[in-house]
Design a protein around this motif. Structure first.
Motif, mmCIF file in Angstrom:
data_model
loop_
_atom_site.group_PDB
_atom_site.id
_atom_site.type_symbol
_atom_site.label_atom_id
_atom_site.label_comp_id
_atom_site.label_asym_id
_atom_site.label_seq_id
_atom_site.Cartn_x
_atom_site.Cartn_y
_atom_site.Cartn_z
ATOM 1 N N VAL A 111 -7.166 6.023 0.176
ATOM 2 C CA VAL A 111 -6.366 6.600 1.099
ATOM 3 C C VAL A 111 -7.331 7.338 2.185
ATOM 4 O O VAL A 111 -8.333 7.684 1.795
ATOM 5 N N ASP A 112 -6.995 7.418 3.325
ATOM 6 C CA ASP A 112 -7.770 8.007 4.503
ATOM 7 C C ASP A 112 -7.172 9.256 5.027
ATOM 8 O O ASP A 112 -5.908 9.396 4.535
ATOM 9 N N SER A 113 -7.838 9.972 5.991
ATOM 10 C CA SER A 113 -7.323 11.067 6.416
ATOM 11 C C SER A 113 -6.128 11.169 7.322
ATOM 12 O O SER A 113 -5.463 12.230 7.456
ATOM 13 N N SER A 114 -5.897 9.936 7.829
ATOM 14 C CA SER A 114 -4.828 9.939 8.626
ATOM 15 C C SER A 114 -3.339 9.424 7.948
ATOM 16 O O SER A 114 -2.503 9.206 8.595
ATOM 17 N N MET A 115 -3.604 9.107 6.594
ATOM 18 C CA MET A 115 -2.119 8.764 6.178
ATOM 19 C C MET A 115 -1.055 9.413 5.914
ATOM 20 O O MET A 115 -1.158 10.465 5.608
ATOM 21 N N PRO A 116 0.245 9.147 6.428
ATOM 22 C CA PRO A 116 1.255 9.925 6.484
ATOM 23 C C PRO A 116 1.840 10.048 5.042
ATOM 24 O O PRO A 116 1.599 9.607 4.114
ATOM 25 N N TRP A 117 2.531 11.473 4.990
ATOM 26 C CA TRP A 117 2.884 11.850 3.668
ATOM 27 C C TRP A 117 4.011 10.855 2.987
ATOM 28 O O TRP A 117 3.626 10.741 1.680
ATOM 29 N N ASP A 118 4.707 10.350 3.710
ATOM 30 C CA ASP A 118 5.638 9.515 3.028
ATOM 31 C C ASP A 118 5.044 8.348 2.241
ATOM 32 O O ASP A 118 5.734 8.042 1.282
ATOM 33 N N CYS A 119 3.858 7.871 2.664
ATOM 34 C CA CYS A 119 3.206 6.814 2.164
ATOM 35 C C CYS A 119 2.133 7.372 0.967
ATOM 36 O O CYS A 119 2.350 6.736 -0.294
ATOM 37 N N TYR A 120 1.700 8.534 1.258
ATOM 38 C CA TYR A 120 0.739 8.952 0.427
ATOM 39 C C TYR A 120 1.292 9.459 -0.950
ATOM 40 O O TYR A 120 0.721 9.278 -2.043
ATOM 41 N N LYS A 121 2.388 10.003 -1.064
ATOM 42 C CA LYS A 121 3.241 10.940 -1.916
ATOM 43 C C LYS A 121 3.680 9.793 -3.387
ATOM 44 O O LYS A 121 3.986 9.768 -4.277
ATOM 45 N N LYS A 122 3.675 8.302 -2.359
ATOM 46 C CA LYS A 122 4.085 7.273 -3.706
ATOM 47 C C LYS A 122 2.841 6.795 -4.250
ATOM 48 O O LYS A 122 3.109 5.668 -5.295
ATOM 49 N N ILE A 123 1.636 7.143 -4.149
ATOM 50 C CA ILE A 123 0.582 6.715 -4.659
ATOM 51 C C ILE A 123 0.101 7.447 -5.802
ATOM 52 O O ILE A 123 -0.092 8.459 -5.907
ATOM 53 N N THR A 124 0.290 6.750 -6.902
ATOM 54 C CA THR A 124 -0.322 7.385 -8.253
ATOM 55 C C THR A 124 -1.600 8.149 -8.262
ATOM 56 O O THR A 124 -1.826 9.349 -8.500
ATOM 57 N N TYR A 125 -2.556 7.344 -8.052
ATOM 58 C CA TYR A 125 -3.896 7.508 -8.007
ATOM 59 C C TYR A 125 -4.689 7.423 -6.662
ATOM 60 O O TYR A 125 -5.210 6.180 -6.223
ATOM 61 N N PRO A 126 -4.537 8.365 -5.887
ATOM 62 C CA PRO A 126 -5.110 8.070 -4.575
ATOM 63 C C PRO A 126 -6.658 8.353 -4.635
ATOM 64 O O PRO A 126 -6.961 9.270 -5.297
ATOM 65 N N ILE A 127 -7.488 7.718 -3.884
ATOM 66 C CA ILE A 127 -8.826 7.882 -3.894
ATOM 67 C C ILE A 127 -9.236 8.166 -2.572
ATOM 68 O O ILE A 127 -9.204 7.189 -1.563
ATOM 69 N N PRO A 128 -9.735 9.417 -2.026
ATOM 70 C CA PRO A 128 -9.859 9.704 -0.500
ATOM 71 C C PRO A 128 -11.097 9.265 -0.294
ATOM 72 O O PRO A 128 -12.042 9.466 -0.970
ATOM 73 N N ALA A 129 -11.195 8.164 0.528
ATOM 74 C CA ALA A 129 -12.685 7.807 1.126
ATOM 75 C C ALA A 129 -12.511 6.818 2.416
ATOM 76 O O ALA A 129 -11.238 6.469 2.685
ATOM 77 N N ASN A 130 -13.301 6.856 3.068
ATOM 78 C CA ASN A 130 -13.429 5.848 4.175
ATOM 79 C C ASN A 130 -13.364 4.423 3.668
ATOM 80 O O ASN A 130 -14.564 4.130 3.016
ATOM 81 N N ASP A 131 -12.527 3.637 3.963
ATOM 82 C CA ASP A 131 -12.365 2.079 3.869
ATOM 83 C C ASP A 131 -13.516 1.240 4.255
ATOM 84 O O ASP A 131 -13.185 0.369 4.780
ATOM 85 N N SER A 132 -14.734 1.781 4.098
ATOM 86 C CA SER A 132 -15.841 0.972 4.753
ATOM 87 C C SER A 132 -16.276 -0.345 3.720
ATOM 88 O O SER A 132 -15.637 -0.311 2.510
ATOM 89 N N VAL A 133 -16.752 -1.252 4.262
ATOM 90 C CA VAL A 133 -17.068 -2.426 3.303
ATOM 91 C C VAL A 133 -18.043 -2.276 2.348
ATOM 92 O O VAL A 133 -17.702 -2.665 1.020
ATOM 93 N N GLN A 134 -18.805 -1.178 2.560
ATOM 94 C CA GLN A 134 -19.607 -0.694 1.609
ATOM 95 C C GLN A 134 -19.018 0.054 0.238
ATOM 96 O O GLN A 134 -19.490 -0.179 -0.808
ATOM 97 N N PHE A 135 -18.116 1.084 0.610
ATOM 98 C CA PHE A 135 -17.386 1.670 -0.324
ATOM 99 C C PHE A 135 -16.533 0.652 -1.174
ATOM 100 O O PHE A 135 -16.225 0.964 -2.309
ATOM 101 N N VAL A 136 -15.714 -0.057 -0.190
ATOM 102 C CA VAL A 136 -14.898 -1.218 -1.029
ATOM 103 C C VAL A 136 -15.709 -2.024 -2.000
ATOM 104 O O VAL A 136 -15.259 -2.388 -3.084
ATOM 105 N N TYR A 137 -16.777 -2.462 -1.812
ATOM 106 C CA TYR A 137 -17.718 -3.285 -2.569
ATOM 107 C C TYR A 137 -17.893 -2.262 -3.743
ATOM 108 O O TYR A 137 -18.193 -2.685 -4.994
#
Length: 643
Positions: A157-183
């Motif tokens: 999840v990133d800093s701009s994610m709306p609440w309606d979507c965020y509240k449905k995620i059981t285990y959110p991982i706050p981070a920038n979804d860069s290629v390096q982090f996804v790897y």
């Protein structure tokens, strides 16, 4: 440089801390601040969420869970493909397929096309046990379907994610979804899979023969019609074998040395203690839509009130500071805080945390209970709380031990005598137990070195069947050294393992956290320290003249000559709190009662005394009213004429 610093530097090198220019309100929990108009994500919070997500994934692997990885970002395709190929899990590669509505919810109802006499399944016929989403912003429809099917979601999840979507995620991982982090994230998932598969392959049967070869434990990619699960040849009987062999020395409470009578020394002792109450149990079984700890047990007092009064008394008497930490579920948090506001004790350092029930470990295929958190998950909740930073705060305040208690135990005693023994002997973990009917406590406890019990001999809940099979009962009260937990967390040695699929693990004490500590013991406490509120029959005893509360501690009526409590059996007419309260104008006197059985349409007046063995069984269609002030001594009543 510490291990923690190295990990944080690794996260920073992936640009995981760089958020968007806009930070939603609910995301500010994970932010460190902003710079040049850009949100800075707290890397410590990212690391905590990564750990929790990997722990959850590891628990599902051990339970043979099915996984599904979702990604439609072409930049991540190669990374996700390599990961799924190594671990053998299905990953949809067609973006168009995921854009089709109902991929999960309609997966069990294949559709016919008019132009073709064929049926096409839009998704796997068996829903996965977990969905891992790489590009959450693009896949809100998948998250909505997962919520409808009650499938846990692990997602970036990133800093701009709306609440309606965020509240449905059981285990959110706050981070920038860069290629390096996804790897990095995919690499952590891969290592988690391979490590758990290696553990499963190494499991041996009781005869010492390997249960399967290493190759058999690696999952194979199945056909399109099914989502593959993590295969393991570990049987139910094997899963708890090593766990059950762990031995714990048990010390009788009577043999503990008395704690110092000096007020200053006792203050110094209690200043090292924290009380943590796991407050997830609901009273729905008794018709109470609220926390069990807030059910009134007499004179306006609740179990939560007993704990608060006891801590308040200790703080006032010795001038110490014993904090109270409540870990609530999402269904008990608000109601508990409302009740707590009525007490408002001025000298208690109070903290309350809400723990989402969806974040708890669940056995594969098992529906989570609404009326209480599974006891196996309580330990996981405790560990998660410690990893959230609370541990460092407590240690900075000079706290050394934490007493973890269950929410529905009215007999809990914050005992300086036990704390003194733990500090003097440098015990890292101590569980409070009680002997069952199958052991003669006075005759069998010899001394500390000679009397040890295996965890297979310790039951987690009272019942007649378990009393024959087990020798001890786990009261779910546990004392743990905070520095020992700190050591285990810092070295990442604390891996919470719960195999709810094993019948042995379900019946035996699930305090498997003991295995991680160098010096762990058990203390056989008096029966007065354990009084769980499980039914209205327990409530009758608590509200009767058999018990009274003094400074938050239950005191038994001295007029009671029998060392055991009366046996109470109430019919279904008394199961719910509403009907229970309406059928008693006042609770009868039970000081001289041995057993009571009540079924049918029975109503009690006020000032009634029960003695000996009393049985009141109303015949169908018959109403029995016990008049005011009557004394029933060894009576068998089937109708009004028998009174």
């Amino acid at each position: 440089m510490t291990l923690h610093s190295i990990v944080i530097q690794k996260l920073l090198s992936t640009n995981a801390h760089l958020g968007r220019r806009v930070a939603t309100h609910h995301f500010k929990l994970f932010t460190y601040g902003s710079r040049n108009g850009m949100t800075i994500i707290d890397s410590d919070k990212t690391l905590i969420c990564l750990r929790n997500a990997c722990d959850f994934i590891a628990s599902l692997i051990r339970q043979k869970g099915r996984f599904m990885f979702v990604n439609t970002n072409p930049l991540f395709d190669e990374i996700v493909e390599q990961m799924t190929r190594r671990i053998g899990c299905y990953s949809p590669s067609s973006n168009a397929l995921w854009r089709t509505g109902g991929f999960l919810t309609n997966s069990c109802s294949p559709k016919k096309f008019r132009s073709r006499n064929k049926k096409i399944c839009f998704g796997p016929p068996q829903p996965p046990d977990c969905i891992v989403v790489m590009d959450t912003e693009r896949k809100s429809s998948v998250i909505q379907e997962a919520e409808k099917l009650q499938i846990p979601v692990v997602a970036l999840v990133d800093s701009s994610m709306p609440w309606d979507c965020y509240k449905k995620i059981t285990y959110p991982i706050p981070a920038n979804d860069s290629v390096q982090f996804v790897y990095l994230f995919c690499n952590m998932i891969t290592k988690t899979f391979l490590l758990e598969q290696k553990k499963l392959a190494a499991v041996k049967d009781p005869l010492g023969i390997a249960s399967a070869s290493a190759s058999a434990s690696v999952p194979k990619t199945e056909a399109r019609e099914e989502v593959p699960c993590i295969e393991a040849s570990k049987s139910e009987s094997d899963s708890g074998t090593e766990f059950a062999k762990i031995q714990v020395p048990i010390i009788p409470y009577e043999r503990l040395a008395p704690f110092p009578e000096d007020v200053a020394e006792t203050k110094q002792l209690l200043d090292k203690l924290v009380v943590l109450k796991l407050n997830g149990a609901l009273g729905t079984k008794m018709g109470f839509d609220g926390p069990k700890s807030t059910i009134e047990i007499g004179n306006g007092m609740t179990i939560l009130g007993l704990t608060a009064t006891q801590i308040e008394h200790l703080n006032s008497k010795y001038g110490c500071n014993v904090p109270l930490v409540l870990v609530n579920s999402s269904r008990t948090h608000d109601a508990t805080l409302e009740v707590w506001g009525r007490y408002s004790p001025s000298n208690i350092d109070f903290h309350a945390f809400e723990l989402n029930q969806n974040s708890q470990l669940k056995s594969s295929g098992e529906q989570s209970s609404n009326n209480e958190l599974a006891y196996a998950n309580q330990g996981a909740a405790f560990v998660s709380l410690m990893r959230s930073g609370t541990l460092d705060v407590l240690l900075s305040q000079g706290k050394e031990y934490i007493l973890v208690v269950d929410s529905d135990n009215a007999g809990v005693i914050i005992d300086p005598k036990i704390l003194h023994h733990l500090i003097q002997n440098k015990v890292e973990c101590c569980m409070e137990v009680m002997p069952t009917a199958s052991i003669d406590v006075n005759g069998n406890f010899v001394n500390f070195e000679e009397r040890k019990f295996q965890l297979r001999e310790i039951a987690q809940k009272p019942s007649e069947r378990l009393s024959e099979k087990f020798k001890l009962l786990d009261t779910k009260n546990m004392w743990i050294n905070l520095n020992a937990i700190k050591r285990l967390v810092d070295t990442d040695a604390l891996k919470w393992e719960v195999d709810a699929g094993s019948s042995l693990m379900q019946e035996t004490a699930t305090s498997s956290i003991i295995r991680f500590f160098e010096h762990a013991i058990g203390i056989s406490i008096p029966s007065s320290h354990y009084f769980p509120l499980n039914a209205t029959s327990d409530l009758l005893l608590l509200q009767s003249d058999l018990y009274a509360a003094s400074n938050g501690v239950l005191i038994r009526n001295a007029a009671r000559t029998n060392s055991k409590d009366p046996s109470i059996e109430l019919g279904p007419e008394f199961d719910k709190l509403g009907s229970f309260a309406s059928r008693f104008e006042s609770i009868p006197s039970v000081v001289e009662l041995d057993s009571l059985k009540v079924t049918g349409d029975v109503w009690f007046g006020s000032g009634i005394k029960l003695k000996g063995n009393v049985s009141i069984v109303a015949r169908p269609g018959t109403r029995i009213e016990i008049p005011d002030g009557v004394v029933l001594d060894n009576k068998l009543i089937n109708g009004p004429e028998d009174i």
